[in-house]
Design an enzyme around this catalytic site. Sequence first.
Site, PDB file in Angstrom:
ATOM      1  N   HIS A  17      -9.967   1.667   0.478  1.00  0.00           N
ATOM      2  CA  HIS A  17      -9.897   0.499   1.359  1.00  0.00           C
ATOM      3  C   HIS A  17     -11.066   0.460   2.354  1.00  0.00           C
ATOM      4  O   HIS A  17     -10.854   0.165   3.542  1.00  0.00           O
ATOM      5  CB  HIS A  17      -8.553   0.506   2.085  1.00  0.00           C
ATOM      6  CG  HIS A  17      -7.994  -0.852   2.351  1.00  0.00           C
ATOM      7  ND1 HIS A  17      -8.632  -1.770   3.156  1.00  0.00           N
ATOM      8  CD2 HIS A  17      -6.857  -1.451   1.922  1.00  0.00           C
ATOM      9  CE1 HIS A  17      -7.892  -2.863   3.217  1.00  0.00           C
ATOM     10  NE2 HIS A  17      -6.818  -2.708   2.473  1.00  0.00           N
ATOM     11  N   HIS A  35       0.800  -1.229   0.000  1.00  0.00           N
ATOM     12  CA  HIS A  35       0.000   0.000   0.000  1.00  0.00           C
ATOM     13  C   HIS A  35       0.839   1.290   0.000  1.00  0.00           C
ATOM     14  O   HIS A  35       0.559   2.236   0.750  1.00  0.00           O
ATOM     15  CB  HIS A  35      -0.979   0.002   1.176  1.00  0.00           C
ATOM     16  CG  HIS A  35      -2.029  -1.073   1.074  1.00  0.00           C
ATOM     17  ND1 HIS A  35      -2.438  -1.623  -0.111  1.00  0.00           N
ATOM     18  CD2 HIS A  35      -2.771  -1.707   2.043  1.00  0.00           C
ATOM     19  CE1 HIS A  35      -3.362  -2.526   0.104  1.00  0.00           C
ATOM     20  NE2 HIS A  35      -3.583  -2.610   1.390  1.00  0.00           N
ATOM     21  N   GLU A  65     -11.305  -3.893  -3.238  1.00  0.00           N
ATOM     22  CA  GLU A  65     -10.323  -2.913  -3.701  1.00  0.00           C
ATOM     23  C   GLU A  65     -10.140  -3.050  -5.207  1.00  0.00           C
ATOM     24  O   GLU A  65      -9.476  -3.970  -5.681  1.00  0.00           O
ATOM     25  CB  GLU A  65      -8.988  -3.139  -2.981  1.00  0.00           C
ATOM     26  CG  GLU A  65      -9.103  -3.079  -1.469  1.00  0.00           C
ATOM     27  CD  GLU A  65      -7.988  -3.839  -0.763  1.00  0.00           C
ATOM     28  OE1 GLU A  65      -6.807  -3.543  -0.991  1.00  0.00           O
ATOM     29  OE2 GLU A  65      -8.301  -4.760   0.018  1.00  0.00           O
TER      30      GLU A  65
END
Length: 373
Positions: free
Chosen positions: A207, A135, A338
């Site tokens: 998210h 991420h 996602e």
Amino acid sequence: MKKQLLLLLIAATTLFAACNNDKTATTGKFSITEKPFGKFENESITQYTLTNPAGMQVSIINYGGTVTNILAPDKDKIMGDMVLGFDSLPGYLQKGNPYFGCLVGRYGNRIAKGKFVLDKTAYQLPLNDHGNTLHGGTRGFDKVVWKANKPAGDSSLRLTYTSKDGDQGFPGNLSVTVVYTLTSDNALQIAYSATTDKATPINLTNHCYFNLSGGKEPTILDHEVTIYADKYTAVDSLLIPTGQLPYVKGTPMDFTVSKKVGKDIDSVKGGYDHNWVLNRKGTGLDQVASIYDPGSGRLLEVFTTEPGLQFYTGNFLDSTLKGKNNQVYVKHAALCLETQHFPDGPNQASFPNTILRPGETYRHVTQYRFSVK
Ligand code: GLA
């Protein structure tokens, strides 16, 4: 005469109040309200709440561009909050915050060993996930303050952020815009765009942790899921793609026909945390998944322009986090959808391109459409 003067005074006062009320922008059909949400590194954090004429509400803070609440009715018209999160900013700032509701970038998901070679130059990113980069690194787009503004006469919140050349080891000054729009028919649209002055990998996503029961069910194991994907990206034990794209048919990964999350989850080591290769042709906005909670009757349909979907079933939630309204978030308390390019794209030549070059514009649109049935 006196009466006319009085009417004039009332009209003038109303007009003055309307002009002075800079905390509420009403477009006639929609409203956006603002509430102070604390301070981070001396910057004020604000919570913006978008409300549509049907009464659906989405709240977003400019810390991490995080969606803190999504309120929509169930089949009995009772409103419920469908996302996990915290009541106040310290919750979001704590170390164990597992990316609740935030924007993710520069590169959502994993980059193997945090390394990639681009135009003959090798880059090294911070390693924050078992020797890999997850991420966007240790301080991704989820941990920065975004600049927020409300385009006039719109039902949108526009967030911008400039990630400097070298930020988290990535090349190029990257200017990112994310527009959150709540539509009149209960969809939350997230439109991402970005430009750069040097070639860089990019993979932006959101998210949100969804539990459509609105706090009534502790887990999502009874949610019924359909994912329009015949294949997924196989991964190693650290969730790095092997490059193989196996077919899902007849395996626990098969969601081509709606099934309960809990049906086969025990046959998948650790639970679902994989990228599905969406059955999409072209670059338009297509439906790629639907989630139904029989208890509340709530239905969530996901539309995107992206080629992949990370379906993650909150496997790392372990009852240590106390969230909104003192809820304890147990394993599988929520699921994430996602929309993205594939994990480790910069190192996998056969995967869809994730490199943005100067002169190009990165674009990604995802819609989460809510209804009941
Ligand atoms: C993504 C990853 C998961 C996990 C969560 C955050 O969905 O794929 O493995 O890291 O983010 O906890």
